[in-house]
Structures are given as structure tokens and as C-alpha cells.
Design a protein around this motif. Sequence first.
Motif, mmCIF file in Angstrom:
data_model
loop_
_atom_site.group_PDB
_atom_site.id
_atom_site.type_symbol
_atom_site.label_atom_id
_atom_site.label_comp_id
_atom_site.label_asym_id
_atom_site.label_seq_id
_atom_site.Cartn_x
_atom_site.Cartn_y
_atom_site.Cartn_z
ATOM 1 N N ARG A 1 -9.294 3.004 0.873
ATOM 2 C CA ARG A 1 -8.750 3.150 -0.468
ATOM 3 C C ARG A 1 -8.760 4.642 -0.780
ATOM 4 O O ARG A 1 -9.759 5.309 -0.587
ATOM 5 N N SER B 1 0.844 -1.184 0.000
ATOM 6 C CA SER B 1 0.000 0.000 0.000
ATOM 7 C C SER B 1 0.885 1.241 0.000
ATOM 8 O O SER B 1 2.100 1.148 -0.219
ATOM 9 N N GLU C 1 -4.777 -0.417 -9.078
ATOM 10 C CA GLU C 1 -5.276 -1.541 -8.302
ATOM 11 C C GLU C 1 -4.220 -2.637 -8.197
ATOM 12 O O GLU C 1 -4.026 -3.249 -7.155
ATOM 13 N N MET D 1 -1.705 4.679 -4.614
ATOM 14 C CA MET D 1 -3.053 4.311 -4.182
ATOM 15 C C MET D 1 -2.948 3.527 -2.887
ATOM 16 O O MET D 1 -2.375 2.429 -2.869
ATOM 17 N N ARG E 1 -4.614 1.295 -0.002
ATOM 18 C CA ARG E 1 -5.740 0.361 -0.051
ATOM 19 C C ARG E 1 -5.953 -0.276 1.321
ATOM 20 O O ARG E 1 -5.058 -0.249 2.163
ATOM 21 N N GLU F 1 -15.871 5.224 -3.668
ATOM 22 C CA GLU F 1 -15.064 4.331 -4.500
ATOM 23 C C GLU F 1 -15.452 4.454 -5.976
ATOM 24 O O GLU F 1 -14.570 4.435 -6.858
#
Lengths: 263, 756
Positions: free
Chosen positions: B502, B55, B572, B518, B520, B557
Motif C-alpha cells: 500500500r 490499484s 481506500e 493509492m 494497494r 500504514e
Amino acid sequence: MKKAQEHTAPKKYGMVIDLDKCTGCGACMAACMAENNVPFREDETDKNLSITWLRVYKLTNGKKFPNADVCYLPRPCMHCEGHHGHSPCVSVCPATATDYSYDTGIVSQIYTRCFGCRYCMAACPYHVRYFNWWDPVWPEGMEKMLSPNVSVRTRGVVEKCSFCFHRYQIAMEKVRYEGRAELAEDEYQTACTQACPANAITFGDLNNHDHAVYKLKTHPDAFRLLERLGTNPKVYYISSREWVRRQGDNYLENEGKVVAKAH
Amino acid sequence: MNIARRSFLAFLIGGAAGTALSPLPWKLTDDLSIWTQTWPWTPVPPDGEYSYVNSVCTLCPGGCGITVRKVDNRAVKIEGMAGHPVNDGGICILGASGLQLLYGPRRVKAPMRRVGERGEGKWETISWDEAIAAAAEKLEGIRSAGNPQGVACMVGDRYGTVPSLFERFMTAYGSPNFMSDAAIEDSYRITLNLMHGKNAIPGFDAGNADFVVSFGSGVIEGWGSPVRMFLAHGKWKDENKTLVQVEPRLSNTAAKADKWVAVQPGTEAVLALSMAYVIIKENLYDKSFVAENAAAFEDWRDDEGKTYPGFKTFVLNGFSPADASKVTGVDPSLIVSLARSFAGAEKPLALCGRGKGNTPGSLHEFMAVHALNGLVGAINRPGGVWAIDVPDYVTWPKPGLDEAARAGLEKPRVDGADGGAYPYTESIISGFADGVNSGSAGYGVEALLVSGANPLYTLRDAQAVRKAFDSIGFVVSFSSYMDETAAQADLILPNHTYLERRQDVPAPFGLNMPVIGMSRPVVPPQFDTRQVGDSLMGIARKMGGSVGDAFGWESYEACLKETMGAAWETLEKDGILVKADYAPEGWGEAFNTPSKKFQFFTGAYRHGENKDLMSQMKIEGEAADFPLILIPYDSMRLASGPVADTPFMAKTIEEDVLIHDDVYVQVNPATAASLNLREGKVAELTTPVGKARVRVHLSEGIGEGVIALPTGLGHWANSKYIAGKGVNVNRLMSPVADPVSGLDAAWGIRAKLARA
């Protein structure tokens, strides 16, 4: 017997810490605490009681402004070899709670054997050992971050840096499972080495020609702490500053320039 | 029975000897040691399946990649992510102890409404529906009463979807009072705007520089993206590159530097301009850059035909090393040799922004230092400063405005960041308290939304900030933790922590390439918390009308996914989007100023007209009443932003910084002697805005007449491991508005120290 089973040459794990690169940021200390379930208390300002397996000391050159200088010195357990494994703490432990491993060169600490006599703390010239005067208490919920790889200690036992021995065990399990004979250099690294954002810490087998520490320990500016006590420690330091090297041992004022010697 | 003395003693001795010879005492000792080691309350961490989740850390603007080790559903350790472009496996002390925030004792576990007095700590837990309704109702009330401008909002970061959602909310609602936490990035942005003509953030190719002059920047104390700077520092050592630190105090950076130039505090810009003097006088500057790609180096004329002295005239007229030496305290020969080495290096680089860069600083200083980079052509080239376009992926259509919103948005801002006085500044968070307290905007502030910021702790002149807060009727905090601001709020809508949500993490500060990270969910939400984007959309939808219509997304989201578009999949998968082949624009295309060149001067900042440039940026207080100068100093071991120290970090605070609950103030021995103070003595430290109990620490790392306090202490909310320890230096300091940017430029404050 044990050696015959493992079919590997004895290792001598050690560390070389470049004090020119060390920034004193303390990431190694936090990484160590998180890795090894080190407890904490509300007031940690009395450093004699504050359990820090890896403590970063601040050295000053004693000169006046603006010629003053500061250097940080991270101090894990030195894992002294002494003469043939007679490290100061191992020699005095009445409970065999601490032992010198000839396979890895690591000085162990087995909490369930320790009954807290603290002879080892008196014997250690580096103050790497800490006594649990209190039971560790984690605020509600924070016990969730405890790692199952390292036993949580209780009141009444001594603890110290283990060179993240559990990481060696996990790495060796993998090596055995895969039927290999040797552990690669990057397969076993301590938490502090891994975390150091300045790349100041190098860890590896001091006996192995291919490991970075093998060469680094012969750096012209390399030295060990209290070299002359004969503790034969396995943590080396590198500093280009003479005043730092001088603080590595109890030199007399008229002893002349401290030149690091090749080991 | 008659017991003789002799037989009694014999009995005692015999008994003792008998007991000692029996196994009893040994057995008891053994049992005791076993018993004391098997307390049932000592936790035994359960084993389980191991996994790792990658992350991004958002605890500072550094944007490091992290790898979190998990055992079943428990996160047990945070490590640096190997191969990440920012930190390549390294991690800082705050990042390494981030789980203590996730599992920490000061989490806000559910939406809460204040029931006691403000700050009393009495709360009732309410449902999310109630919480959203409470916020929406209050905000709707203020709006329908015709005062939408009376709602202000403070966010931590400036870029990314969450700050943009808040900005959008404020626009649709009808308030101009959207503010973000200020830091040196804001000053750099204005500098690049004025000198490059670009809406850009600075990128520093620090690792490839070979002669770095840092004007007070804490290169190894948290400046920029901390771990990235540590790595650059290590590289300089390996490759024998040079770091020169210009700073009044022996910071860690100064200690690690090849040369520490102990300058008088606040006079760094004068030193930079004096170096420029030597470089120009000795013809050492990059002729091709200056001749072809720079403007206003020679005397220049503005649109109206008025002539102004160019950078060259300006510098040669007032900044000779001899003159500068009188102000800066730096030896003239040192200024000359420093300038020669800088100009003579292959890849010189000058940095500024003090300490960690939490205070925006004087724009004059930033421009002076950036002019040094310009002189040697260290612009948009390897080892230099690069102008990186600000993140522009948030491209939502503008929200529709109703009559109330249009009227509200017309009103002046409370913080003073309006077109007139400070045309280059978006918001001035440090000016907010003054604006509220003086009522200068002509309307009252009735509500405040705070997300990702902790203004009651981080803003200077805490008393004024507190007064402003007390006058605001409705304060909503979106904090995950019970920080100082949340503790004074009326309603808390707790956000997930960064390890549970997220969210996009754009533009790590100082990175010389455009990167989006990003973060998460590493673990499922531990408590009844909600991603702040969803909370905000919930409030907007509850309000309905054009405010609700501005948020057409189903959820946060969905909004994030739509915003990221094609990048979503990569983000992702990898957690990061890097433009790997990024190269800065060449000198021919890089500048978008009216001259299409690098502007040494601009009409916005006519250095030549400001007569006070040789003196330092004025700080509050008079020397007669306050003979000393107090400067704050930063340390990696003390988190000084919105998030406070974790318990692990508090353990590492050095013994010359804190003893029990007392902070040490660093004092030169000569200064201490003149005040009759000795090592460890308790003293009272007074500044024009506050006083505090401190202990004296004699230090040769600081000059006479200057004293220093660490930042990051003196929390009063927060956990017992850090709260109540030391003094919040922001409480003792007062912001000083920069004349051009309006941002806080205070580098210190006048002070006095006396035996308590």
C-alpha cells in the motif's frame, strides 16, 4: 443443430486497425501474451521462431532522409473466410485441428488435435502460425500468472491468435445464463483491443450494423492484406498514407494509385 | 542358411509394405504425438474463483489505474482500469507485463547480506531483525564518529510519503545528501519557478490542443504519462489536429506526426526562438497576455537599476529564420510557416523534454519553449500548459535535531546542489559521482541508501558512478529486484513490489489536475519482504535518540493513514482522489514572480548575456577525434528506468534493434559508406567515456554524421531474458551540467565508429 440451439444469427467477428493511430508501442503484444499464456525464451531475436500471436511489423517507405517514413502494422490472425469458410490453413489441416466456425467466423486451433505437421504454416500467407519447437519453460514461480482460460501448449504443436475465443465463451455463458439472445458489442472484446492505449483497434461483428467495425470497414482508406489472394480476411486496416496501403498487397510498380475499395 | 539377394530384397520390401499396411506406424505416430503432448512438466493452470482488484501502477511516473484479474490467490493479468482519469482502460507494454516482475526470477526473497566480494553474487539470507540491526549499527557508527553528512540517499520519486520519509530520515540523521532521480519534470519545475514564480509541476491539457509542436518529446514513446499521451494522440487524429515533431531522428512520434522537422541535434531551442522571432516580427502573438500578464517582453531593469534587453530585443537581434537555419538545418521558409501556423492556431501547445524525458535537459531550451507558449497565451487555459501546485499533503512537523544532526546539515552537499551554484535545484543525482570521486564536499561518503532507483544502470558515465560506488564502504539497497545497484550492495532490505504494498502515488506526470492515487496489495507478499517505509522506520527506531523520535508512527500504514487524513477513506474505496472541479488559476492570479506576471526573462537567467545561445549545448568530445554524434533514443518496448524489460517486453524488441546479444546502431547509409560499413557488420563504437561492440543498421531515419543507440539495453544484473543483451547507452555517455540547474543536459556525445 448447433445454430438451432443458440437462436442467434451467425456472426462474423473481425477487426479494424487504424494504422494512423497505432504507435507501435507493443502493449497489444504484451496483453496478448499475458492473456494467452504465450511462452518466451532467453533469445527471442529470431522472429521466425518467436511466438507472437499478434506481431507488430514495422513498414518503411524506402525514401531517403529526411523523407523517410515508418508505419507500424499489428498482425493478428486474419481469420480468413476464404470462399465459404475455406481458409488456407483449414483447407490443408489433415487433423481437423483448425476449423472455420460459421457461428463466429473464428478460425480455431485445437492443440490436442494438432500433431505438428505444419502444413497450415506453409499455407498461411500471413505468417500468423507458430510452431512450438521447444517445451515452454516458465522461470520458477512465474507459472503462477498462467491463466486457466487458455491451455498451455506443449512442444510439437502449432499455435496462433484465436481472437481470444475463450473470452467469447465466457461472455456467451453469461448471456445464456441470463437468458438473453445476443451478446452486446462490449461484452466480447479481444485482449489486444482492450489494451490498446491508442484506441487503434476496433473489434466486433462485421455483420452487425450496430457494431463500430461494420461502418469502419467501409472507410475510404480501409484495406485488407493480400486482398487479391482471395483469402477474404476479417482484419481490416485503415491508413491515410498511400504508401502503406500499397504495401498491403503485391502491387506492380506501374499499377497506379492504390485506392481502397469499399467492401 | 543361404539367403539369396533376391529373397532378401523381397523380404525387405514385403516387410515394409506389410508394416505400412498394418495400423502399427499410424498407431505409433498417434501415440507419439499424444505422448509428446502430455509431458508431466507442462503446467496446467488451476482454475478457481475469479476476482478483480483495482490499484495504481507505479512502474513509471505515469500513475495509471490498473485492474488485476485474479484466480483465487494468483494474479493472472493486469489490465488498464476503465474510467480512470489518467489512462481510461488503456495500458502500456510495461504495465501489461508487470506480473512478470511480481513473479519474476530476480526477486530478492528475503533480507540479504553480502558475503563474497562486491558484485560477486554471494549472499547470506538473514532475518529482518538482523538486517535492521546491521543497517542501524553501521549508520550509528558513522554518526557517532562525527560524519553524518557522509551518508547519502537516492530515491526514485520525489513526492509522496516514502520519499518524504527518506528525506525526514536524512534530516534527523544529519545529512544534506538526499537525492531523487532527475527527469524533465525537474527542469519544468525550475522553469515554472522562474517564469511563473510558483512551486509547481507542469500539467498539459494535451488532448484539447489543436496544434502541437513537440521539441523532441516522445509523445508516443513514453513522454509524460504514456497512456494519457497515446489517448491524446488518438484524439488529435480523430479530430484532425496537427502534431509537428522537431527531432533529428525519425522516431515513432516523428513518423506519426503530420510534419517531421529534422533538426540538427541539440539545436531545438534555436528553432523555438526563431519561431518566436517570426511571431513577434509579424505581430502574431497574444497581445492581451503579453501586454497585461507578462513581464520582460520589452527591455527591463533589475532591482539595481541595470537595464537588460527584453525577450523581444533578444529574439529579434539574433534569431532570424535565416540565421537559425544555418544552425538548425531547417529551411527558413519552414520556420516561418511553422511559426505562423502555431500562432494562428486556436489552441497551440509547445512541448519539450527529449524522448521519454529521462534526462532533465537544458533549462534554456525549456524556457525558450515555454516562452513560445507564453507568446500565444497557452498558459493555464484549455489546450495549454497549466501550473499545478506540487503535492503538499505531507505536512509532518519538522523532526527535532540533535547537535550531530545540526552540524551535519550545515555541511555542503556532495552533488553540488547548494545555494551558491544552483540555487533552484534541490538535488543533482548526476553530479553525485563526480562529487564523491573529487571529494569536493570536503568529507568522504561512507554509506549510501538506495530506494526506488537504480543509479548504477541509469546514471551516465557509468565508470565514474561505479568508481564512486566502489569508494563507498556501505551500500544499502531497498530494491525488490536484484538490479544492477542491488547486485553491488552490501545489504539488501527488499521492499514489497508495487502489487504487494500500500502506498500513495501522487501527481502523475503531466496530468493537468491534482490527483493522488493509492496502490494497494493485489496479492499477499510472495516472499519475506517488507514495505520500505517500515524498514526505514525500523532502522530509525533501532538507532533511537532524535533519529528514532522523528518517526513516532506505529507503522508505515499508520503514517500513511494519518498523512492522508480525510482523504484516506476515498483512497481506500476508489484508489484515487481527484479534484474533479479543478480549474487552473486565471492569468491575473497565476503568477507569483516579483512582477506578479509571466516572466519571459528573469534575473536568474539572463539569456542576453550568454553569447553561446545560437550554438548547441556543448556535449563531451571533440569533432577532430570523434567525428560523429551519438544520440540515445527511447522506445516503449524498452524500459529504460530503474526497472528493466520483462520477458514479454524483450520478445517485442524489434529485429532492427537487437540480434542475439548485439545491438544495432542506426547509421545513415551515406555515413556508413564513408566508414566502409555495411548492414549488419560488427563495429566498434567509441566515445570519450567508453567503447562497445555494436552492429550497423542502415537507416534513412537519421541524418549524416549522427548515429543512434536505444536506451534500456545492456543490463548486466537482472534476468537472463534481458541481461547481457546490447549496450547500456548510459555507459557510453557523459553527463553535462546545465549552467543554471546543474542537472544533466547531455542530449548526445561525440563518437566514432570503426569496423571491428
